[in-house]
Design a protein around this motif. Structure first.
Motif, mmCIF file in Angstrom:
data_model
loop_
_atom_site.group_PDB
_atom_site.id
_atom_site.type_symbol
_atom_site.label_atom_id
_atom_site.label_comp_id
_atom_site.label_asym_id
_atom_site.label_seq_id
_atom_site.Cartn_x
_atom_site.Cartn_y
_atom_site.Cartn_z
ATOM 1 N N UNK A 22 -1.148 12.029 -1.032
ATOM 2 C CA UNK A 22 -0.541 11.125 0.753
ATOM 3 C C UNK A 22 0.964 11.784 0.943
ATOM 4 N N UNK A 63 0.717 -1.127 -0.190
ATOM 5 C CA UNK A 63 0.393 0.338 0.511
ATOM 6 C C UNK A 63 1.301 1.818 0.070
ATOM 7 N N UNK A 64 0.595 2.538 -0.897
ATOM 8 C CA UNK A 64 1.074 3.403 -0.507
ATOM 9 C C UNK A 64 1.239 4.222 0.582
ATOM 10 N N UNK A 65 0.608 4.028 1.481
ATOM 11 C CA UNK A 65 0.704 4.495 2.630
ATOM 12 C C UNK A 65 2.181 3.981 3.297
ATOM 13 N N UNK A 66 1.990 2.903 2.802
ATOM 14 C CA UNK A 66 3.422 2.078 4.192
ATOM 15 C C UNK A 66 4.490 2.680 2.837
ATOM 16 N N UNK A 126 -2.630 1.271 -4.950
ATOM 17 C CA UNK A 126 -3.333 2.112 -4.295
ATOM 18 C C UNK A 126 -4.458 1.435 -3.440
ATOM 19 N N UNK A 127 -4.441 1.170 -2.675
ATOM 20 C CA UNK A 127 -5.795 -0.107 -2.005
ATOM 21 C C UNK A 127 -7.063 -0.075 -2.750
#
Lengths: 268, 268
Positions: free
Chosen positions: B262, B206-209, B241-242
């Motif tokens: 993000x 996931x991009x955020x991680x 992106x989920x």
């Protein structure tokens, strides 16, 4: 299987539902319009077949009939087979995608039907651009948003261009209208939804901090005017996407996409 | 102040730079094209005047000249004043926005010029749709992205439609081309950028991680094909992106917007 009927004469009344699409579908929501929902192209026709919108007829070239053969196996309506030039005369323009399906509008859904199963919804006010509405449905589908509710002043999501831009997702992501606006936001509040107004106003809270509810309703207004003050007052919090100084507002479908993304950015 | 020159004859050679825009600007990047950058409408013309693209001439109706009077005070080029009907004959279609400015292309920027001051950039491969490129510049401006780098196979960001869709931000958000692809990604790596490939592949992080760098380069490929394997191998991490199961990829400009978001979602 569909009944294949060959059409040679562009004036054949059997294909009237597909005639002069550019003008006849301008206001499908008005009594003058046909009120039909039109799917264009193999991909969107497949989405329609897989939705609550049952086509009453299809019009297309032979190649598209072959491509859809599997999907149409259990579909009991006419497929009007036509060559591309004759099709262009019926439709009013050359349609690259080569196939159309027409469906009647089913009974509208009730907001409660959608909300009882939902944890994330978008609520629109004054969003009157069909492309933006189409994009919003596409993004809603991609990011797992459970439904879209229409407040006052929005364009018809079943307009042909909205269907196309959504890649058929307006046929699948459930939507409903809130008849009394903004009072009907109580339908959401009574179900425990946090009501979040999106605004470019710099005094609003960053969306990532504002979004605290288990269930969330994201309210979006049109690019430019945004949400009305009365509507924002009827919500729980005003939230903003942090933006660079001196830039204009984002496109409303893009702003919605970011808000949808904020809900799913980390696996739960 | 601009020199106002009234034009009555649509065939006047002085307005040739604005002639038949629909055909003449199809490939401004090719020797056959005029290679001019065209700004449309008061708002985008203002952006051009405020950019490194200096207009060589303007064409517009009297009302737009009045609206731009303040902005044009120190601008020493001709303003060809024309009525709307004659303007439509020159341009080749009726232009609601009523004013155009034409600029030569300045020297391209070097990637290093952009990167030395940047902490967030987008890097595109194979993005060949002018609307997507325009949207991406608009989103980059809105979310404070410092520049856009073009790898192989991208459309021209100075094409008229890209300028318009970007709301003039292609004239302000700096961009440059990476000539050796993907080897020139080393120009970013040597400056400490984390190179993140965006992909819909469910096995990506996931991009955020994934987004951990102080400086970040977000690599995006065209909708459909996405980034090439060779390019993804030249980056540090593959991020996604989920998305909801069973949906298609997002529009590339929308995916970029979420990645830009993000970076800025919480005030730093």
């Amino acid at each position: 299987m569909v009944h294949v009927i060959d059409i040679d004469d562009p004036s054949d009344p059997r294909v009237d539902d597909f005639r002069d699409l550019n003008s006849s579908d301008r206001r499908p929501d008005l009594p003058g319009g046909k009120g039909l929902v039109i799917a264009e192209g193999v991909f969107v026709v497949q989405r329609m077949l897989d939705s609550r919108f049952s086509p009453t007829a299809l019009l297309g070239v032979g190649r598209r009939l072959e491509e859809l053969a599997e999907d149409l196996r259990d579909v009991d309506v006419p497929f009007y087979r036509i060559d591309a030039d004759t099709m262009a005369k019926v439709v009013g323009f050359h349609l690259n995608r080569g196939v159309l399906a027409a469906a009647h509008r089913p009974e509208p859904l009730e907001p409660g039907e959608i909300l009882d199963k939902a944890t994330t919804v978008a609520v629109l006010e004054g969003v009157n651009d069909h492309e933006n509405i189409g994009s919003m449905f596409r993004n809603a589908a991609g990011l797992g948003v459970d439904g879209i509710l229409f407040g006052k002043g929005c364009a018809d999501p079943l307009y042909r261009r909205a269907v196309r831009v959504s890649m058929g997702h307006v046929l699948r992501v459930p939507f409903a209208h809130l008849d009394h606006w903004p009072q009907d936001l109580d339908i959401l509040r009574s179900r425990g939804f946090q009501l979040i107004s999106l605004t470019p106003n710099p005094s609003a809270i960053p969306l990532a901090e504002a979004m605290t509810g288990e269930k969330v309703a994201l309210l979006l207004g049109a690019e430019g005017p945004g949400l009305t003050e009365a509507t924002m007052q009827a919500t729980d919090v005003r939230a903003r996407i942090p933006m660079a100084p001196g830039t204009d507002s984002l496109n409303v479908a893009t702003a919605a996409a970011m808000a949808f993304y904020e809900r799913v950015r980390l696996p739960r």
